[in-house]
Design a protein around this motif. Structure first.
Motif, PDB file in Angstrom:
ATOM      1  N   ASP A  96       0.828  -1.212   0.000  1.00 21.64           N
ATOM      2  CA  ASP A  96       0.000   0.000   0.000  1.00 21.64           C
ATOM      3  C   ASP A  96       0.864   1.264   0.000  1.00 21.64           C
ATOM      4  O   ASP A  96       0.552   2.251  -0.687  1.00 21.64           O
ATOM      5  CB  ASP A  96      -0.925   0.011   1.218  1.00 21.64           C
ATOM      6  N   ILE A  97       1.939   1.244   0.777  1.00 20.10           N
ATOM      7  CA  ILE A  97       2.818   2.419   0.875  1.00 20.10           C
ATOM      8  C   ILE A  97       3.492   2.703  -0.463  1.00 20.10           C
ATOM      9  O   ILE A  97       3.605   3.856  -0.895  1.00 20.10           O
ATOM     10  CB  ILE A  97       3.870   2.202   1.982  1.00 20.10           C
ATOM     11  N   GLN A  98       3.933   1.648  -1.133  1.00 19.49           N
ATOM     12  CA  GLN A  98       4.588   1.830  -2.431  1.00 19.49           C
ATOM     13  C   GLN A  98       3.659   2.515  -3.429  1.00 19.49           C
ATOM     14  O   GLN A  98       4.070   3.410  -4.181  1.00 19.49           O
ATOM     15  CB  GLN A  98       5.050   0.487  -2.986  1.00 19.49           C
ATOM     16  N   LYS A  99       2.393   2.103  -3.424  1.00 13.31           N
ATOM     17  CA  LYS A  99       1.428   2.691  -4.354  1.00 13.31           C
ATOM     18  C   LYS A  99       1.107   4.135  -3.979  1.00 13.31           C
ATOM     19  O   LYS A  99       1.036   5.015  -4.838  1.00 13.31           O
ATOM     20  CB  LYS A  99       0.149   1.851  -4.352  1.00 13.31           C
ATOM     21  N   LYS A 100       0.917   4.371  -2.690  1.00 15.78           N
ATOM     22  CA  LYS A 100       0.519   5.701  -2.243  1.00 15.78           C
ATOM     23  C   LYS A 100       1.632   6.719  -2.415  1.00 15.78           C
ATOM     24  O   LYS A 100       1.403   7.862  -2.835  1.00 15.78           O
ATOM     25  CB  LYS A 100       0.078   5.643  -0.778  1.00 15.78           C
ATOM     26  N   LYS A 101       2.866   6.326  -2.104  1.00 12.99           N
ATOM     27  CA  LYS A 101       3.981   7.270  -2.118  1.00 12.99           C
ATOM     28  C   LYS A 101       4.816   7.197  -3.391  1.00 12.99           C
ATOM     29  O   LYS A 101       5.767   7.964  -3.568  1.00 12.99           O
ATOM     30  CB  LYS A 101       4.880   7.016  -0.897  1.00 12.99           C
ATOM     31  N   SER A 102       4.460   6.229  -4.268  1.00 10.59           N
ATOM     32  CA  SER A 102       5.202   6.046  -5.524  1.00 10.59           C
ATOM     33  C   SER A 102       6.692   5.859  -5.260  1.00 10.59           C
ATOM     34  O   SER A 102       7.562   6.503  -5.881  1.00 10.59           O
ATOM     35  CB  SER A 102       4.980   7.245  -6.466  1.00 10.59           C
ATOM     36  N   ILE A 103       6.999   4.999  -4.303  1.00 14.21           N
ATOM     37  CA  ILE A 103       8.386   4.662  -4.019  1.00 14.21           C
ATOM     38  C   ILE A 103       8.595   3.172  -4.238  1.00 14.21           C
ATOM     39  O   ILE A 103       7.635   2.390  -4.258  1.00 14.21           O
ATOM     40  CB  ILE A 103       8.794   5.045  -2.578  1.00 14.21           C
ATOM     41  N   ASP A 104       9.843   2.797  -4.437  1.00 11.65           N
ATOM     42  CA  ASP A 104      10.182   1.401  -4.702  1.00 11.65           C
ATOM     43  C   ASP A 104      10.830   0.784  -3.465  1.00 11.65           C
ATOM     44  O   ASP A 104      11.910   1.214  -3.046  1.00 11.65           O
ATOM     45  CB  ASP A 104      11.134   1.312  -5.894  1.00 11.65           C
ATOM     46  N   LEU A 105      10.161  -0.181  -2.868  1.00  7.11           N
ATOM     47  CA  LEU A 105      10.706  -0.907  -1.733  1.00  7.11           C
ATOM     48  C   LEU A 105      10.899  -2.358  -2.156  1.00  7.11           C
ATOM     49  O   LEU A 105       9.951  -3.027  -2.568  1.00  7.11           O
ATOM     50  CB  LEU A 105       9.753  -0.820  -0.534  1.00  7.11           C
ATOM     51  N   GLN A 106      12.109  -2.831  -2.088  1.00  8.27           N
ATOM     52  CA  GLN A 106      12.438  -4.178  -2.534  1.00  8.27           C
ATOM     53  C   GLN A 106      12.205  -5.165  -1.380  1.00  8.27           C
ATOM     54  O   GLN A 106      12.930  -5.154  -0.388  1.00  8.27           O
ATOM     55  CB  GLN A 106      13.880  -4.226  -3.009  1.00  8.27           C
ATOM     56  N   LEU A 107      11.170  -5.983  -1.521  1.00  4.63           N
ATOM     57  CA  LEU A 107      10.791  -6.897  -0.444  1.00  4.63           C
ATOM     58  C   LEU A 107      11.737  -8.095  -0.360  1.00  4.63           C
ATOM     59  O   LEU A 107      12.028  -8.746  -1.373  1.00  4.63           O
ATOM     60  CB  LEU A 107       9.360  -7.406  -0.645  1.00  4.63           C
ATOM     61  N   VAL A 108      12.218  -8.344   0.838  1.00  6.29           N
ATOM     62  CA  VAL A 108      12.951  -9.573   1.140  1.00  6.29           C
ATOM     63  C   VAL A 108      11.998 -10.397   2.010  1.00  6.29           C
ATOM     64  O   VAL A 108      11.850 -10.135   3.202  1.00  6.29           O
ATOM     65  CB  VAL A 108      14.270  -9.278   1.889  1.00  6.29           C
TER      66      VAL A 108
END
Length: 300
Positions: free
Chosen positions: A158-170
């Motif tokens: 949800d955060i990635q979509k809302k803030k348009s940032i890229d978080l690489q999930l491990v």
């Protein structure tokens, strides 16, 4: 919500008539089978001597005190995010208190019922202090450790979509492996409920001050016990056990003063709570002193 609970207790509304089900199974087994996390200090943990401790553990013990008259008659099953609900669905346990967030999908799609929240929280991110990060926005392009099937995994999406940032999930299933990955530098951030992060930071690392929990909170995480939807009586028992703990706190009744309050209190709510007057035990299929046993043995 507390005011509604007080009113319900004051009126002596303690559930519906008893029917056969989980209660009979628990009495026959002589234990309440309870799924917990087991690796989250403050909620559920095991010491070096094999003794269980903390909030979720005590919720299970309170139910055992109500049903069996003995708070020690609990069989704990250590579970993770993938097994904590399944164990309840298939009948391996009678209830789950594995710090599970109350969500709409879990409440409506899985054949399970949440009781009352016993803890309120929100999702947060933890990073190494020397990373110099002040906000989740600063994590764009970095890696985040998360467990599959968790509220945290959904929150990151949800955060990635809302803030348009890229978080690489491990994505790592076992919490100990998540801890190893984060504190070993495999990922830049760890996301969980803020209480879980605080617990992990205090218990796992030798230098808690080397890590910071970022100030933002995401989502609402009401956590509490769950039962199956197929047994209204058992749901009432667990629900009113939790409400008893709430009411005891509000009325100032503790394990230390329960006997004195039972003998001397003129307060009608306290007298009903401790079984001096109608305790609602019959409607729940429990003994008249069930709530007194909860408070005397576990507290509030």
């Amino acid at each position: 919500m507390r005011s509604l609970l007080v009113g319900a207790v004051s009126l002596g509304v303690f559930g519906s008539a008893a029917v056969a089900g989980t209660l009979d199974n628990v009495k026959q087994a002589g234990v309440v089978k309870c799924a917990v996390n087991g690796s989250r200090p403050g909620f559920s943990s095991v010491d070096s001597e094999g003794n269980w401790h903390d909030l979720d553990v005590n919720t299970c013990r309170a139910v055992a005190a109500a049903v069996l008259g003995d708070a020690s008659k609990v069989q704990f099953l250590k579970t993770n995010n993938q097994t904590r609900l399944t164990a309840l669905q298939i009948g391996e346990v009678d209830m789950t208190t594995a710090n599970t967030t109350w969500t709409r999908s879990r409440d409506t799609d899985l054949g399970l019922d949440f009781i009352a929240p016993t803890f309120y929280d929100g999702q947060a991110f933890m990073v190494a202090k020397d990373l110099g990060v002040k906000s989740v926005d600063d994590l764009d392009g970095t890696s985040v450790c998360v467990r599959p099937g968790s509220t945290s995994e959904r929150v990151v999406s949800d955060i990635q979509k809302k803030k348009s940032i890229d978080l690489q999930l491990v994505v790592i299933e076992d919490q100990k492996e998540v801890n190893t990955a984060f504190f070993g530098g495999r990922c830049n951030a760890m996301v969980q409920s803020s209480s879980a992060l605080s617990s992990t930071r205090a218990a796992v690392t030798d230098n808690p001050d080397d890590y910071v929990i970022l100030p933002q909170r995401f989502g609402k995480d009401p956590e509490g016990p769950l039962v199956r939807q197929d047994d209204a009586q058992w749901r009432d028992i667990v629900q009113w056990t939790v409400y008893t703990l709430f009411q005891a706190e509000e009325s100032g009744v503790t394990s230390k003063n329960a006997d004195e309050m039972k003998a001397n209190s003129k307060d009608a709510t306290v007298r009903r709570l401790l079984g001096v007057e109608s305790s609602g035990g019959k409607g729940l299929g429990l003994k008249p002193d069930w709530a007194y046993q909860v408070i005397k043995q576990v507290g509030n």
